[in-house]
Motif scaffolding. Structure first.
Motif, PDB file in Angstrom:
ATOM      1  N   ILE B  46       1.014  -1.025   0.056  1.00 15.46           N
ATOM      2  CA  ILE B  46      -0.048   0.043   0.056  1.00 15.46           C
ATOM      3  C   ILE B  46       0.860   1.154   0.160  1.00 15.46           C
ATOM      4  O   ILE B  46       1.454   1.471   0.893  1.00 15.46           O
ATOM      5  CB  ILE B  46      -0.908  -0.014   1.115  1.00 15.46           C
ATOM      6  N   ARG B  47       1.102   1.913  -1.151  1.00 16.03           N
ATOM      7  CA  ARG B  47       1.876   3.042  -1.353  1.00 16.03           C
ATOM      8  C   ARG B  47       1.409   4.078  -2.463  1.00 16.03           C
ATOM      9  O   ARG B  47       0.607   3.589  -3.136  1.00 16.03           O
ATOM     10  CB  ARG B  47       3.265   2.516  -1.765  1.00 16.03           C
ATOM     11  N   ASP B  48       1.923   5.146  -2.232  1.00 16.23           N
ATOM     12  CA  ASP B  48       1.624   6.078  -3.135  1.00 16.23           C
ATOM     13  C   ASP B  48       2.144   5.626  -4.703  1.00 16.23           C
ATOM     14  O   ASP B  48       3.376   6.026  -4.956  1.00 16.23           O
ATOM     15  CB  ASP B  48       2.264   7.603  -2.814  1.00 16.23           C
ATOM     16  N   GLN B  49       1.236   5.434  -5.532  1.00 15.58           N
ATOM     17  CA  GLN B  49       1.546   5.206  -6.874  1.00 15.58           C
ATOM     18  C   GLN B  49       1.338   6.585  -7.575  1.00 15.58           C
ATOM     19  O   GLN B  49       1.717   6.772  -8.909  1.00 15.58           O
ATOM     20  CB  GLN B  49       0.707   4.174  -7.667  1.00 15.58           C
ATOM     21  N   THR B  50       0.353   7.423  -7.137  1.00 19.05           N
ATOM     22  CA  THR B  50       0.015   8.777  -7.676  1.00 19.05           C
ATOM     23  C   THR B  50       0.319   9.596  -6.336  1.00 19.05           C
ATOM     24  O   THR B  50       0.338   9.562  -5.629  1.00 19.05           O
ATOM     25  CB  THR B  50      -1.283   8.912  -8.259  1.00 19.05           C
ATOM     26  N   GLY B  51       0.306  11.111  -7.048  1.00 22.37           N
ATOM     27  CA  GLY B  51       0.352  12.208  -5.988  1.00 22.37           C
ATOM     28  C   GLY B  51       1.650  12.619  -5.808  1.00 22.37           C
ATOM     29  O   GLY B  51       2.992  12.273  -6.513  1.00 22.37           O
ATOM     30  N   PRO B  52       2.106  13.574  -4.941  1.00 16.52           N
ATOM     31  CA  PRO B  52       3.338  14.426  -4.920  1.00 16.52           C
ATOM     32  C   PRO B  52       4.405  13.323  -4.673  1.00 16.52           C
ATOM     33  O   PRO B  52       5.545  13.752  -5.034  1.00 16.52           O
ATOM     34  CB  PRO B  52       3.101  15.385  -3.821  1.00 16.52           C
ATOM     35  N   VAL B  53       4.429  12.288  -4.051  1.00 15.46           N
ATOM     36  CA  VAL B  53       5.783  11.621  -3.841  1.00 15.46           C
ATOM     37  C   VAL B  53       5.715   9.956  -4.486  1.00 15.46           C
ATOM     38  O   VAL B  53       6.052   9.101  -4.096  1.00 15.46           O
ATOM     39  CB  VAL B  53       6.016  11.324  -2.412  1.00 15.46           C
ATOM     40  N   SER B  90      -2.309   4.278  -2.603  1.00 15.77           N
ATOM     41  CA  SER B  90      -2.570   5.081  -1.528  1.00 15.77           C
ATOM     42  C   SER B  90      -2.884   6.598  -1.901  1.00 15.77           C
ATOM     43  O   SER B  90      -3.525   7.587  -1.290  1.00 15.77           O
ATOM     44  CB  SER B  90      -1.986   5.067  -0.252  1.00 15.77           C
ATOM     45  N   ALA B  91      -2.363   6.843  -3.180  1.00 13.10           N
ATOM     46  CA  ALA B  91      -2.647   8.294  -4.011  1.00 13.10           C
ATOM     47  C   ALA B  91      -2.228   9.417  -2.981  1.00 13.10           C
ATOM     48  O   ALA B  91      -3.046  10.435  -3.154  1.00 13.10           O
ATOM     49  CB  ALA B  91      -4.039   8.324  -4.503  1.00 13.10           C
ATOM     50  N   GLY B  92      -1.185   9.409  -2.060  1.00 10.11           N
ATOM     51  CA  GLY B  92      -1.181  10.457  -1.282  1.00 10.11           C
ATOM     52  C   GLY B  92      -1.833  10.817  -0.257  1.00 10.11           C
ATOM     53  O   GLY B  92      -1.907  11.855   0.351  1.00 10.11           O
ATOM     54  N   GLU B  93      -3.113  10.088  -0.039  1.00 10.16           N
ATOM     55  CA  GLU B  93      -4.055  10.359   0.984  1.00 10.16           C
ATOM     56  C   GLU B  93      -3.994   9.583   2.378  1.00 10.16           C
ATOM     57  O   GLU B  93      -3.974   8.293   2.036  1.00 10.16           O
ATOM     58  CB  GLU B  93      -5.424  10.262   0.451  1.00 10.16           C
ATOM     59  N   ILE B  94      -3.996  10.180   3.452  1.00  7.34           N
ATOM     60  CA  ILE B  94      -3.816   9.518   4.717  1.00  7.34           C
ATOM     61  C   ILE B  94      -5.259   8.681   4.680  1.00  7.34           C
ATOM     62  O   ILE B  94      -5.111   7.298   5.166  1.00  7.34           O
ATOM     63  CB  ILE B  94      -4.046  10.324   5.874  1.00  7.34           C
ATOM     64  N   GLU B  95      -6.206   9.010   4.291  1.00  6.16           N
ATOM     65  CA  GLU B  95      -7.748   8.459   4.513  1.00  6.16           C
ATOM     66  C   GLU B  95      -7.574   6.918   3.685  1.00  6.16           C
ATOM     67  O   GLU B  95      -8.043   6.023   4.194  1.00  6.16           O
ATOM     68  CB  GLU B  95      -8.741   9.298   4.050  1.00  6.16           C
TER      69      GLU B  95
END
Lengths: 295, 386
Positions: B46-53, B90-95
């Motif tokens: 579960i990791r950011d594949q999109t978003g700022p990082v 997770s698209a850079g979102e905590i939720e």
């Protein structure tokens, strides 16, 4: 004196960004939250092309302005106009446009994010090079001079155009009462798309000049400037282009003074706190008028 | 619908109870319930594949994919045993990260989670996995509150643990007067500048002539650059985010500064390239560089290039070593259940192992790496010291 020069440069960067946003908000009533995304996407488009073909500064600026104008006009035509037509009143339209703008912004930002993998981008392949001049102990670059001339020149030109030209008066009439303006022969839809094109072109110009000035842009840059531009417009007084100019330089001046005191951690808190204090005394902003919502 | 306040309250409580029931009904059963190694061991990334990082999330996912392929090809866990990795954005979102982790811990088929990369996301999900006793291995996530118990692990060393390479380099080169320009709103960089760097400077005999904080929203560094250049330091340590670093180095040169730049891991992987000539010769410590010459690193770089066509960045090495840590853990404990993997991760951590990032050691459940100092030559990284 050097601080004053730094303030002038920083204020001009802020001004270039805020002008387009202020123009659309104060005339046709569009608070475009996609302005930051258009700013980033325009600069990125110029970066993308200049990676393949080495381009001069004017060519890069032209590409960025054209992309910004097109994207902004399309946003008005395809997103905001349908919202306006389907809204019962102006108040509900404003809220929907605000949310619509956030939605529209997500698309170009996602594209830039995907293409750059969030890495900073610039015009490294451009034929333009920055020169540093030292005059009487003051340091300034040729890019800073261009930014100051463009920022102040366009702001003054835009203010005069809105006050004196027939189209400018038409736009201001829409800002006061769009229905009455329509009855007087002002084509609101055409004027709105044209205004958004100009606002987008200014975002593109600001994007390109910012990259030349700062060497690089991150995908999040537009969002950071959007909040500052919002504060500048409110501080200066909604509807007043002179107010935007003042707001930009007040914010830049406050930031420069805080930086000079090596209190960079407090820059946002002090700058926005100052704006808050001004608005407590004068809620309509420095040059805003209480009786008229937009002019 | 005209809801009264009590009806809204009931609805809100019902929603909360429904979420709790969903998390509770999953149980803690995994693919292996008998203490042995299951034929299929399911992992969720579960990791950011999109978003700022996204660059960090995509890198970690690629590294993990390569490691899973190697583990399965080598039949490292036994004949017919395979790791299966599913990646979720997770698209850079905590939720979204919290929601996906909650779903994963409720799925008894999931043996281990490869966690988010953003500190705030990781700190939010760590208590969930800890209370549900599901092992999770984070990468990046430098914040406090991430490694909090027996089921939370981190496969990225904090930057301050290998930043000593930079301080040693400055002392060796005789660049003793240093200035620091740092991002005070980014916890890793702020802590490094305010706490660890002064300690390192004292240990190496460096003199910090000026330390200038800025915020993440600061984009123009003209004033700071002029102030720092006026101090004429031998080196400027730039502890900023990637796009900020590009601007700051350019404006420092424009302000007349011609000394050494020392960067940080945000400059790795070509992120300083836009600064052009201004960033040439900048040095920065990293936990991994594709320029490393030790056998494990070069084998990883070759395999990565063959699979993805480009050089791996530090995030890929972290994702790769995280999966190999899990694979070694399963083999060490001989148990692919959640409990067995947690136990195994601790066993491996106690002994350490050699990964793409070198000889890995651990402080509790937290990884430590040797780290290397690299020099950016305008096109690629070169090793200065390791």
């Amino acid at each position: 004196m050097q601080e004053l020069l730094n303030t002038l440069t920083l204020g001009s960067i802020y001004l270039l960004f805020a002008l387009g946003m202020a123009l659309a908000w104060s005339t046709i009533g569009i608070l475009n939250f996609a302005h930051g995304a258009i700013f980033v996407f325009s600069a990125f488009s110029a970066h993308f092309i200049s990676d393949f073909v080495p381009l001069s500064m004017p060519a890069i600026i032209l590409i960025s302005v054209l992309v910004g104008a097109t994207l902004s006009a399309l946003t008005q035509w395809l997103a905001f106009e349908p919202i306006l037509k389907r809204s019962k009143n102006h108040r509900s339209a404003e809220l929907r446009i605000l949310i619509g703008g956030i939605g529209v912004a997500a698309i170009p930002i996602a594209l830039v994010d995907w293409a750059t993998a969030s890495a900073p981008f610039g015009f490294a392949n451009s034929s333009y090079s920055t020169q540093v001049y030292e005059i009487m102990g003051l340091r300034i670059t040729n890019t800073s001079l261009i930014v100051i001339i463009a920022g102040v020149g366009i702001a003054v030109g835009l203010t005069l155009w809105l006050r004196r030209s027939r189209q400018g008066l038409g736009l201001r009439a829409i800002g006061v009462d769009s229905e009455t303006a329509s009855l007087m022969g002002v084509n609101r839809t055409v004027m709105a798309i044209g205004t958004m094109a100009i606002a987008g072109g200014l975002a593109g110009l600001a994007g390109a000049l910012q990259v030349f000035q700062l060497q690089a842009m991150g995908v999040e840059t537009g969002d950071q400037l959007l909040i500052k531009a919002f504060a500048m417009i409110v501080l200066g007084g909604l509807g007043s282009m002179a107010g935007v100019i003042l707001g930009a330089f007040v914010l830049a001046g406050a930031e420069s003074l805080i930086f000079a005191a090596n209190m960079g951690t407090w820059v946002d808190a002090v700058s926005f706190g100052l704006i808050f204090l001004v608005l407590l005394v004068r809620p309509q902003g420095i040059f805003g008028r209480q009786e008229v919502r937009r002019t | 619908m005209n809801w009264t306040v009590p009806r809204r309250a009931v609805a809100a409580w019902a929603s909360v109870l429904a979420v709790l029931a969903l998390t509770a009904c999953g149980g803690s059963t995994t693919a292996s319930t008998d203490g042995g190694i299951a034929e299929e061991i399911r992992m969720i990334g579960i990791r950011d594949q999109t978003g700022p990082v996204a660059y960090a999330g995509v890198g970690a996912a690629r590294g993990a994919e390569l490691a899973v392929a190697e583990v399965n090809e080598q039949e490292y866990l036994g004949k017919g045993v395979s790791l299966v990795l599913e990646e979720i954005d997770s698209a850079g979102e905590i939720e979204r990260a919290s929601s996906e982790v909650t779903r994963a811990v409720s799925d008894s088929e999931v043996s281990v989670i490869l966690g988010p990369i953003q500190g705030q996301q990781s700190a939010a999900v760590a208590p969930v996995t800890e209370s549900r006793q599901v092992p999770i291995v984070f990468t990046q996530s430098a914040s406090d509150g991430v490694v909090i118990g027996d089921y939370t692990f981190r496969a990225t060393a904090p930057m301050h643990t290998f930043y000593h390479h930079a301080a040693e380099y400055l002392a060796d080169e005789g660049l003793t007067d240093v200035a620091v320009l740092y991002n005070s709103t980014y916890p890793t960089l702020a802590e490094l500048a305010e706490k660890h760097l002064p300690e390192m400077a004292a240990a190496e005999g460096l003199n910090v002539v000026e330390s200038v904080p800025v915020q993440s929203t600061t984009q123009d560094f003209t004033a700071q650059a002029q102030a720092l250049a006026g101090k004429e330091p031998d080196a400027v340590i730039v502890l900023l985010l990637s796009s900020q670093s590009v601007t700051a180095m350019t404006q420092l040169r424009q302000a007349g500064y011609d000394g050494q730049f020392v960067g940080n891991t945000n400059n790795a992987g070509g992120n300083a390239a836009e600064a052009g000539e201004h960033s040439v010769d900048m040095v920065y410590p990293v936990d991994f560089s594709a320029a490393q010459q030790d056998p494990e690193a070069t084998r990883f770089v070759t395999a990565y290039q063959e699979r993805f066509g480009d050089l791996p960045q530090t995030y890929a090495a972290e994702g790769y070593d995280a999966v190999w840590w899990v694979a070694r853990a399963i083999r060490a404990s001989g148990d692919s259940s959640r409990e067995g993997i947690s136990r195994g991760l601790q066993q491996v951590a106690a002994e350490g192992f050699t990964g793409a990032m070198g000889d890995l050691t651990f402080e509790g459940n937290d990884m430590r790496v040797p780290g290397v100092l690299v020099r950016w030559d305008g096109e690629r990284e070169n090793i200065v010291s390791d």
